[in-house]
Design a protein around this motif. Structure first.
Motif, PDB file in Angstrom:
ATOM      1  N   ALA A 123       0.870  -1.274  -0.120  1.00  0.00           N
ATOM      2  CA  ALA A 123      -0.057  -0.068   0.177  1.00  0.00           C
ATOM      3  C   ALA A 123       0.905   1.179   0.076  1.00  0.00           C
ATOM      4  O   ALA A 123       0.594   2.164  -0.646  1.00  0.00           O
ATOM      5  CB  ALA A 123      -1.061  -0.028   1.340  1.00  0.00           C
ATOM      6  N   GLN A 124       2.073   1.363   0.880  1.00  0.00           N
ATOM      7  CA  GLN A 124       2.697   2.647   0.757  1.00  0.00           C
ATOM      8  C   GLN A 124       3.337   2.733  -0.416  1.00  0.00           C
ATOM      9  O   GLN A 124       3.593   3.707  -1.069  1.00  0.00           O
ATOM     10  CB  GLN A 124       3.905   2.050   2.093  1.00  0.00           C
ATOM     11  CG  GLN A 124       3.467   2.376   3.096  1.00  0.00           C
ATOM     12  CD  GLN A 124       4.606   2.455   4.323  1.00  0.00           C
ATOM     13  OE1 GLN A 124       5.812   2.196   3.761  1.00  0.00           O
ATOM     14  NE2 GLN A 124       4.085   2.770   5.672  1.00  0.00           N
ATOM     15  N   LEU A 125       3.932   1.669  -1.260  1.00  0.00           N
ATOM     16  CA  LEU A 125       4.447   1.747  -2.568  1.00  0.00           C
ATOM     17  C   LEU A 125       3.625   2.107  -3.542  1.00  0.00           C
ATOM     18  O   LEU A 125       3.973   2.962  -4.534  1.00  0.00           O
ATOM     19  CB  LEU A 125       5.449   0.422  -2.895  1.00  0.00           C
ATOM     20  CG  LEU A 125       6.551   0.092  -1.932  1.00  0.00           C
ATOM     21  CD1 LEU A 125       7.024  -1.384  -2.403  1.00  0.00           C
ATOM     22  CD2 LEU A 125       7.532   1.121  -1.817  1.00  0.00           C
ATOM     23  N   ASN A 126       2.227   1.819  -3.365  1.00  0.00           N
ATOM     24  CA  ASN A 126       1.343   2.352  -4.498  1.00  0.00           C
ATOM     25  C   ASN A 126       0.793   3.528  -4.160  1.00  0.00           C
ATOM     26  O   ASN A 126       0.031   4.171  -4.908  1.00  0.00           O
ATOM     27  CB  ASN A 126       0.337   1.193  -4.467  1.00  0.00           C
ATOM     28  CG  ASN A 126       0.640  -0.005  -4.968  1.00  0.00           C
ATOM     29  OD1 ASN A 126       1.719  -0.293  -5.968  1.00  0.00           O
ATOM     30  ND2 ASN A 126      -0.151  -1.076  -4.576  1.00  0.00           N
ATOM     31  N   VAL A 154       5.582   5.952  -0.745  1.00  0.00           N
ATOM     32  CA  VAL A 154       6.051   6.278   0.535  1.00  0.00           C
ATOM     33  C   VAL A 154       7.000   4.952   1.070  1.00  0.00           C
ATOM     34  O   VAL A 154       6.644   3.567   0.840  1.00  0.00           O
ATOM     35  CB  VAL A 154       4.816   6.184   1.747  1.00  0.00           C
ATOM     36  CG1 VAL A 154       5.606   6.083   3.242  1.00  0.00           C
ATOM     37  CG2 VAL A 154       3.979   7.237   1.422  1.00  0.00           C
ATOM     38  N   TYR A 155       8.181   5.214   1.358  1.00  0.00           N
ATOM     39  CA  TYR A 155       9.384   4.277   1.282  1.00  0.00           C
ATOM     40  C   TYR A 155       9.897   3.766   2.947  1.00  0.00           C
ATOM     41  O   TYR A 155      10.727   3.268   3.165  1.00  0.00           O
ATOM     42  CB  TYR A 155      10.614   4.571   0.619  1.00  0.00           C
ATOM     43  CG  TYR A 155      10.117   4.552  -1.026  1.00  0.00           C
ATOM     44  CD1 TYR A 155      10.146   3.595  -1.724  1.00  0.00           C
ATOM     45  CD2 TYR A 155      10.159   5.900  -1.518  1.00  0.00           C
ATOM     46  CE1 TYR A 155      10.082   3.412  -2.902  1.00  0.00           C
ATOM     47  CE2 TYR A 155      10.073   5.964  -2.918  1.00  0.00           C
ATOM     48  CZ  TYR A 155       9.967   4.762  -3.582  1.00  0.00           C
ATOM     49  OH  TYR A 155       9.639   4.816  -4.829  1.00  0.00           O
ATOM     50  N   ASP A 156       8.984   4.185   4.029  1.00  0.00           N
ATOM     51  CA  ASP A 156       9.400   3.956   5.280  1.00  0.00           C
ATOM     52  C   ASP A 156       9.597   2.544   5.314  1.00  0.00           C
ATOM     53  O   ASP A 156      10.644   2.141   6.144  1.00  0.00           O
ATOM     54  CB  ASP A 156       8.354   4.486   6.211  1.00  0.00           C
ATOM     55  CG  ASP A 156       8.048   6.010   6.210  1.00  0.00           C
ATOM     56  OD1 ASP A 156       9.087   6.672   5.691  1.00  0.00           O
ATOM     57  OD2 ASP A 156       7.184   6.538   6.865  1.00  0.00           O
ATOM     58  N   HIS A 157       8.670   1.456   5.426  1.00  0.00           N
ATOM     59  CA  HIS A 157       8.962   0.161   5.580  1.00  0.00           C
ATOM     60  C   HIS A 157       9.965  -0.468   4.642  1.00  0.00           C
ATOM     61  O   HIS A 157      10.677  -1.025   4.970  1.00  0.00           O
ATOM     62  CB  HIS A 157       7.578  -0.553   5.225  1.00  0.00           C
ATOM     63  CG  HIS A 157       6.290  -0.559   6.373  1.00  0.00           C
ATOM     64  ND1 HIS A 157       6.835   0.213   7.482  1.00  0.00           N
ATOM     65  CD2 HIS A 157       4.974  -0.431   6.291  1.00  0.00           C
ATOM     66  CE1 HIS A 157       5.690   0.324   8.250  1.00  0.00           C
ATOM     67  NE2 HIS A 157       4.596  -0.157   7.710  1.00  0.00           N
ATOM     68  N   ALA A 158      10.031   0.188   3.378  1.00  0.00           N
ATOM     69  CA  ALA A 158      11.051  -0.421   2.377  1.00  0.00           C
ATOM     70  C   ALA A 158      12.356  -0.119   2.978  1.00  0.00           C
ATOM     71  O   ALA A 158      13.463  -0.947   2.856  1.00  0.00           O
ATOM     72  CB  ALA A 158      10.884   0.089   1.043  1.00  0.00           C
TER      73      ALA A 158
END
Length: 505
Positions: free
Chosen positions: A116-119, A124-128
């Motif tokens: 969901a963050q990458l989409n 959003v790249y926090d988790h990545a």
């Protein structure tokens, strides 16, 4: 996401402290548990009719934990040294277990959140970035101390602060970062992982790629752990005797009664030996090295006939209890095989003596039918009846093929009855074979490690190869155990045998 890489690393470290191949895992855990049980219970002396050798000692929780850690390390070092096949293995929660369901749910939530963050627009790249940090830590853990150049390359390419700045400015190419990670994994991995790394290059979606990267990294951690074990083994072989002796002495200092079962084991052996031969062994000097050696070797042999329902296994051989049990079960089967074959060849006479291949066929048949003799589902009467039927059938066919008269019905019935009688431990033929096996094995313990195997007693030729293998394993195990615990054994045996010498004089 649950810190899967960290968890895996932790799991790998735990396995390095107590996990190996499936067999060695069970042995290590069982020996640890028994020693821990001795720590917890402060078991009093098991000698009948005698007071405890030392009063109960109360210890703090910190002392208990420290002792337990020492026991774990000693058990692991011992397993690595004596088990050449020791390996770290990955473990997964049992299928359908609560632990597995919770793990799957937590991982799904994390990966869904990452996707969901990458989409998002913008992404959003926090988790990545957190995942990249965990991957970086893992890659750095694979490096040897002298690989400074590679360390610098990883630190530079996976600079988290720089990656964070690129993400904030919309300039992050996460695919490029992933490709560097894959290339580095390819440089570090064992040849058996080359195919796994190659498959990573075919994955284009970021979330499935990260999943696959972590899966391969987990395998690489296990590979590195096993490499460390294999590298450590030669050094442990040199130091293990002193190390195990030191750790056991530390354990004994905290648990003064930690040799009670060992003393009872040696005491019972001496009572049995000297009671059976009043004029033989008892006539020798009580402190003579030969008598001490004889009692000690006979004590080891008793471990191959141990009552499996008893908990009082000697503390000094507790870490090898699984190995002694394995040999005990193997010897029980071999004794039955040799007993049945001795009956068959005595019954059939010279008609089948020397026929090529017959002995091996009969032996194979017996072993197949006895394969489950130590399982709860084993049915003794039915199995021995089946052995009698099958062997009579094979003998009849063999006699006919070589022009001999077939077995008459009465001879078949007699043979089947003799075979069925072997199931009893009091059967004379079985007891004879058992005693000859014991004599053969004691010959391994009495001879030096570099001498040839002792002469094979009559009736054991069909199982000679298997017996020699057991004898070699037994002698190696015993010799190592003697090296580690010889100071404790010598004192106990002296204390046991010296009073007898005084009484004799």
């Amino acid at each position: 996401m649950p810190k899967e890489p960290s968890e895996s690393s932790s799991e790998a470290n735990k396995k390095m402290d107590g996990k190996g191949s499936e067999d060695s895992t069970g042995q290590t855990e069982a020996s640890e548990e028994m020693l821990r049980k001795r720590i917890r219970t402060n078991t009093p002396s098991p000698h009948r009719g005698t007071p405890p050798s030392s009063p109960p000692k109360f210890v703090s929780m910190e002392e208990l934990m420290e002792t337990a850690k020492g026991v774990t390390n000693m058990a692991l070092a011992h397993e690595i040294v004596v088990n050449g096949g020791f390996q770290v293995k990955a473990t997964e929660p049992a299928e359908g277990s609560l632990e597995k369901r919770v793990k799957e749910i937590m991982h799904k939530v994390f990966w869904d959140s990452l996707e969901a963050q990458l989409n998002d627009d913008p992404p959003v790249y926090d988790h990545a970035i957190k995942l990249v940090g965990e991957i970086k830590e893992t890659l750095l853990s694979f490096l040897m101390p002298g690989q400074a150049r590679l360390r610098g390359q990883i630190e530079e390419a996976l600079d988290l602060s720089l990656i964070q700045q690129q993400a904030e400015n919309g300039a992050l190419d996460i695919g490029k970062v992933a490709q560097f990670i894959i290339n580095t994994m390819g440089a570090f991995c064992a040849p058996c992982r080359d195919e796994d790394v190659r498959k990573l290059r075919d994955i284009t979606d970021i979330v499935p790629l990260f999943k696959a990267i972590f899966a391969v990294l987990d395998k690489m951690k296990i590979d590195m752990a096993n490499f460390a074990v294999s590298s450590l083994r030669p050094h442990l072989l040199q130091q293990s005797v002193e190390y195990e002796r030191k750790k056991f002495q530390e354990f004994l200092d905290k648990q003064p009664n930690a040799l009670d079962f060992t003393q009872k084991w040696l005491q019972d052996t001496a009572d049995s030996m000297l009671g059976e031969s009043e004029g033989g062994a008892a006539g020798a000097s009580s402190s003579s090295p030969q008598l001490l050696l004889s009692v000690h070797n006979q004590a080891y042999l008793r471990l191959l006939n141990w009552d499996r329902g008893m908990d009082c296994f000697p503390e000094t051989v507790l870490m090898d209890r699984g190995r002694f049990l394995e040999m005990q079960l193997e010897l029980e089967q071999l004794a039955l095989v040799a007993s049945v074959l001795l009956i068959v060849y005595n019954s059939a006479g010279e008609a089948i003596s020397g026929l090529p291949g017959l002995m091996d066929r009969l032996k194979s048949t017996i072993k197949i039918l006895l394969a489950e003799m130590h399982t709860p589902s084993f049915r003794v009467d039915e199995t021995f009846a089946a052995i009698g039927e099958k062997l009579c059938l094979e003998l009849g066919e063999c006699l006919s093929q070589h022009g001999f008269s077939p077995f008459h019905t009465d001879r078949q019935s007699a043979l089947k009855g003799q075979i069925a009688a072997v199931k009893s431990q009091d059967n004379p033929i079985r007891k004879l074979i058992d005693s000859r096996i014991q004599a053969y094995l004691i010959g391994f313990l009495d001879s030096s490690p570099h001498k040839s195997p002792p002469p094979l007693p009559g009736g054991l030729a069909p199982i000679s190869k298997e017996l020699e293998e057991v004898g070699v394993r037994l002698s190696r195990l015993v010799n190592f155990n003697k090296l580690v615990y010889s100071p404790f054994y010598h004192k106990i045996l002296q204390d046991i045998l010296e009073p007898r010498g005084g009484a004799d004089t």
